[in-house]
Design a protein around this motif. Structure first.
Motif, short mmCIF file in Angstrom:
data_model
loop_
_atom_site.label_atom_id
_atom_site.label_comp_id
_atom_site.label_asym_id
_atom_site.label_seq_id
_atom_site.Cartn_x
_atom_site.Cartn_y
_atom_site.Cartn_z
N ASP A 36 -32.34 -8.35 57.18
CA ASP A 36 -30.92 -7.87 57.39
C ASP A 36 -29.76 -8.88 56.75
O ASP A 36 -28.78 -8.56 56.30
N GLU A 37 -30.47 -10.13 56.51
CA GLU A 37 -29.68 -11.08 55.88
C GLU A 37 -29.36 -10.77 54.33
O GLU A 37 -28.16 -11.25 54.10
N TYR A 38 -30.05 -9.89 53.90
CA TYR A 38 -29.81 -9.50 52.49
C TYR A 38 -29.43 -8.00 52.35
O TYR A 38 -29.54 -7.24 51.55
N TRP A 39 -28.58 -7.51 53.56
CA TRP A 39 -28.52 -6.09 53.67
C TRP A 39 -27.47 -5.67 52.76
O TRP A 39 -27.50 -4.53 52.10
N GLN A 40 -26.46 -6.64 52.32
CA GLN A 40 -25.44 -6.00 51.04
C GLN A 40 -26.13 -5.93 49.80
O GLN A 40 -25.78 -5.07 49.27
N LEU A 83 -17.91 9.05 55.82
CA LEU A 83 -17.62 9.07 54.42
C LEU A 83 -17.66 7.80 53.63
O LEU A 83 -17.85 7.53 52.46
N GLY A 84 -17.35 6.63 54.44
CA GLY A 84 -16.91 5.34 53.71
C GLY A 84 -18.35 4.83 52.85
O GLY A 84 -19.16 4.83 53.34
N PHE A 85 -18.09 4.13 51.74
CA PHE A 85 -18.73 3.35 51.19
C PHE A 85 -19.26 2.00 51.70
O PHE A 85 -18.27 1.62 52.52
N GLU A 86 -20.28 1.75 52.01
CA GLU A 86 -20.79 0.44 52.85
C GLU A 86 -20.26 -0.69 52.07
O GLU A 86 -19.93 -1.50 52.76
N LEU A 87 -19.89 -0.89 50.68
CA LEU A 87 -19.68 -1.87 49.87
C LEU A 87 -18.46 -1.53 49.39
O LEU A 87 -17.71 -0.66 49.96
N ALA A 88 -18.05 -1.87 48.17
CA ALA A 88 -16.62 -1.44 47.61
C ALA A 88 -16.70 0.12 47.26
O ALA A 88 -17.74 0.69 47.10
N SER A 108 -17.43 -0.29 54.78
CA SER A 108 -17.78 0.11 55.74
C SER A 108 -18.84 -0.82 56.66
O SER A 108 -18.62 -0.98 57.75
N ILE A 109 -19.12 -2.05 56.02
CA ILE A 109 -20.14 -2.97 56.67
C ILE A 109 -19.28 -3.94 57.45
O ILE A 109 -19.61 -4.32 58.46
N TYR A 110 -17.82 -3.89 57.29
CA TYR A 110 -16.91 -4.54 58.13
C TYR A 110 -15.76 -3.71 58.70
O TYR A 110 -14.92 -4.13 58.95
N GLN A 111 -16.44 -2.30 58.70
CA GLN A 111 -15.25 -1.33 59.17
C GLN A 111 -13.87 -1.45 58.38
O GLN A 111 -13.03 -0.94 58.97
#
Length: 758
Positions: A475-479, A593-598, A602-605
């Protein structure tokens, strides 16, 4: 006659609102560091600034390095520790000590009231007078301890000693659990007196009381306040100060201090370090603090004074632990700091125990972090192979440009550390959270190594290997995992990888889970990322199966069904389906539909946008082409709002232009992008102005919109059809009559001529 709304007024209103928001954002941007400081602790992303992250060796935790210096306790606790918190006394507007806080839960209401009455006396004499009236209302030991505590608070140490001594002389059955408290208090009194007296017996008596306290715990006495742990630190303090001149211990604290002008004795230093380390490892933070202060004291010594102390193995280990936990302070802007220079100076006299150093890997790491790579390589050759030696070897090879050798070294490093615990088929949310809290240093190091392996594979163009390594890093490196899965791999590659290697984990989703405490299993998070990617790209039949959350699964399924219905139906029914899909995209777009990153994060809603937070690494042509191919359309924050607006625009194409629904759908589409894309919003607005009918709320178009009324739109469609037929009838009525008459006339002429010829 159809009336158009005031275009200039609407656009002016929109522009004023836009300018207001723009001005607000500019003002807020001036304080962006402050805003980010109030945000979460953003996870590390190694795929950003890759060269720096691959060369960096994280500093270790000081507390975790102390375990090898500690010894097992000679006793086992028979009770749970008391809560380490202070109790607020509302009546007197103050915090009570931990002792009094424990008494509030230990004693009955009647006994607690009497004890508090004695403790609140103005002095020991008044307390004694009050105690004389209690008769047998309180156990004798409890009364004596309370009177002793009052005397101790008043610094009447002779009176306090008298009461505490009475307690430890009582039979065990009559001590009321105050024997340990009394012994610890007696030792504290002796330590206080030792600061103003040259009599060495004060320290001897203090140590005797502490030893007796530990003996009673060994015999099974309850110790909820963990005074036996505190006693270890007090004994270490005694060892440090026995035999010291009085002037050197006057008005000093009860524990070792970094500024304490004491002469460290090599003969006792081993035991001091052992006591403090044991105290720390067993959960008493004062042991940690004391060793930290002792380490700083050692660092402040002259080299000549420090050299004999370095012959002690425990001193070597303590300094190495301190250095490893302070490596971020070794240098600033490429130059060694004062601390870095001092470490380098001490290393010149650091003892070596033969060809193979027992701490060679750790010393090599310190040399590496000082920038002395030649010395780091020299020590690596002498050190016993370990995960750390291979990790350092990989970093040194990367500096030389040997990516193949570095990859092999990373693989060796990973093999020397325990793997992450295997994920169970069923996961409990609380257990998962606790596992994250209790992760030890070996797991953290293993995860970092696997993450760096992933980054190196990414640099080498081995994208599936990169995702595999990163997924093992946890999880620490999820991004980093999300970046490779979402932007580097193709959708087909990601789907195949997930289907083969990422099974769904049964997980009970909390009702009130937030983005900042996400404890969802990483397998499920990756499947969820794939589900959103598939749904964005139109794979509406396949996508829902990858949504592990039942609620989001239902939303994804509904979104796909509405799109399918919209394409298969016609007219109002198609519009309804497009509008339903638009609503889902607008209001649940981040979730489905959101992208997790840019660009959505979505990672931060969507609460934070970190697009400009990290300087992106220069990508290879191959990786850049993949990133470009997978970018959002449009590549703007909250891109799904544009999707929603376009779906509403499509819905408008299937309703009568003179209906309320037409105006409402375009109004909604305009409003959803008004403050993000003025050009697109104006396009939707112009479409309405050109084709739509007047509605009373059109003056605030895009800002105040009604819901589309599809029932009225259906009636309007039928009315429009009827009107078209009526118009056609009135248009063709006379030509048809004249045509029929002409035909009749021609037929008459033809019939007459035929009769004549017969």
């Amino acid at each position: 006659m159809r009336h158009k709304p005031k275009l200039s007024t609407t656009i002016a209103t929109s522009r004023r609102a836009f300018k207001l928001k723009q001005t607000t954002l500019i003002c807020l941007s001036l304080f962006s560091p402050m805003l980010l400081a109030c945000g979460p602790d953003f996870p590390l992303q190694l795929t950003q600034d890759r060269q720096s992250n691959l060369s960096y060796l994280p500093q270790a935790s000081f507390s975790q390095q102390l375990t090898t210096l500690a010894k097992p306790l000679p006793w086992q606790y028979q009770d749970a520790p008391a809560a380490q918190e202070y109790l607020w006394d509302e009546a007197h507007g103050r915090y009570l000590s931990q002792t009094r806080a424990f008494e509030s839960s230990e004693l009955s209401e009647a006994h607690l009231a009497l004890v508090n009455t004695l403790r609140d006396a103005t002095g020991p004499i008044e307390a004694e007078q009050m105690a004389a009236k209690l008769d047998q209302d309180l156990p004798q030991a409890l009364t004596w301890y309370t009177l002793g505590a009052v005397a101790f608070e008043a610094k009447d140490y002779e009176r306090a000693t008298n009461y505490f001594t009475k307690i430890i002389k009582l039979p065990e059955s009559e001590r009321a659990s105050r024997s340990l408290w009394a012994l610890y208090s007696l030792s504290r009194i002796e330590l206080i007196l030792s600061k103003t007296s040259a009599d060495p017996e004060h320290l001897n008596r203090a140590n005797a009381y502490l030893t007796q306290l530990q003996a009673e715990v060994i015999q099974g006495s309850a110790d909820p306040l963990r005074l036996s742990l505190a006693s270890l630190g007090e004994q270490a303090y005694i060892l440090l100060h026995q035999g010291q001149p009085l002037a050197q211990t006057t008005e000093q604290s009860d524990t070792a201090d970094a500024k304490l002008p004491i002469t460290l004795n090599p003969a006792v230093l081993d035991k001091v370090i052992e006591l403090y380390a044991t105290q720390s490892v067993q959960g008493d933070s004062s042991g940690y603090d004391s060793l930290l202060m002792l380490s700083r004291t050692l660092m402040g010594k002259d080299i000549a004074e420090l050299k004999p102390l370095l012959q002690q193995a425990s001193v070597q280990q303590l300094l190495i632990a301190y250095w490893q936990s302070s490596t971020n302070e070794f240098a600033y802007d490429g130059q060694l700091s004062e601390m870095g220079l001092k470490v380098a100076e001490i290393l010149k006299i650091f003892p070596a125990d033969g060809l193979q150093l027992s701490h060679g890997d750790k010393l090599a790491a310190i040399y590496y972090q000082l920038g002395d790579y030649a010395s780091a390589e020299r020590l690596l050759a002498l050190a016993k192979p370990s995960g750390l030696t291979w990790w350092l070897t990989a970093k040194l090879m990367l500096q030389k440009g040997d990516s193949v050798g570095a990859a092999n070294a990373y693989a060796e490093a990973a093999r020397h550390f325990p793997e992450q615990p295997k994920v169970l088929a069923t996961v409990d949310a609380k257990e998962t959270q606790q596992q994250a809290i209790d992760a030890d240093k070996d797991i953290a190091t293993y995860c970092r190594i696997r993450a760096e392996q992933g980054v190196l594979s990414l640099e080498r163009g081995e994208y599936l290997d990169a995702l595999n390594h990163l997924l093992e890093s946890g999880d620490e490196y999820w991004q980093d995992i999300a970046y490779v899965a979402e932007r580097v791999l193709t959708t087909a590659e990601l789907k195949l990888f997930v289907d083969e290697h990422v099974p769904l984990i049964t997980f009970e989703y909390p009702k009130d889970s937030d983005w900042y405490d996400n404890i969802e299993p990483i397998n499920n998070r990756l499947r969820y990322l794939l589900g959103r990617r598939l749904l964005r790209e139109g794979a509406i039949k396949e996508a829902p199966a990858y949504f592990p959350n039942p609620n989001l699964y239902a939303s994804a399924l509904d979104y796909g069904n509405q799109l399918t219905l919209a394409k298969n139906e016609k007219g109002i029914d198609s519009a309804k389906a497009y509008w339903a899909a638009a609503g889902l995209a607008r209001h649940q777009g981040m979730e489905i539909l959101g992208f997790e990153l840019a660009p959505d994060y979505s990672i931060y809603q969507g609460v934070f946008d970190l697009s400009d937070w990290n300087e992106p690494s220069k990508l290879s042509e191959k990786e850049q082409s993949r990133v470009n191919a997978s970018q959002a359309i449009p590549d703007k924050r909250f891109h799904y709002r544009y999707t929603a607006a376009e779906l509403a625009n499509k819905a408008a194409d299937f309703v009568p232009q003179n209906s309320q629904a037409y105006a409402a759908l375009l109004c909604q589409a305009t409003g959803w992008v008004l403050y993000r894309d003025q050009e697109l919003a104006l396009r939707y607005y112009k479409k309405y102005v050109t084709n739509g009918a007047f509605v009373p709320w059109a003056e605030n178009f895009g800002l105040q919109c009604e819901a589309p009324d599809f029932d009225s739109a259906a009636k309007r469609a039928r009315a429009n059809d009827m009107a078209q037929w009526n118009a056609l009838y009135h248009k063709l009525k006379k030509p048809i009559v004249f045509g029929l008459l002409a035909i009749a006339g021609l037929m008459g002429v033809w019939w007459i001529r035929r009769r004549k010829t017969q």
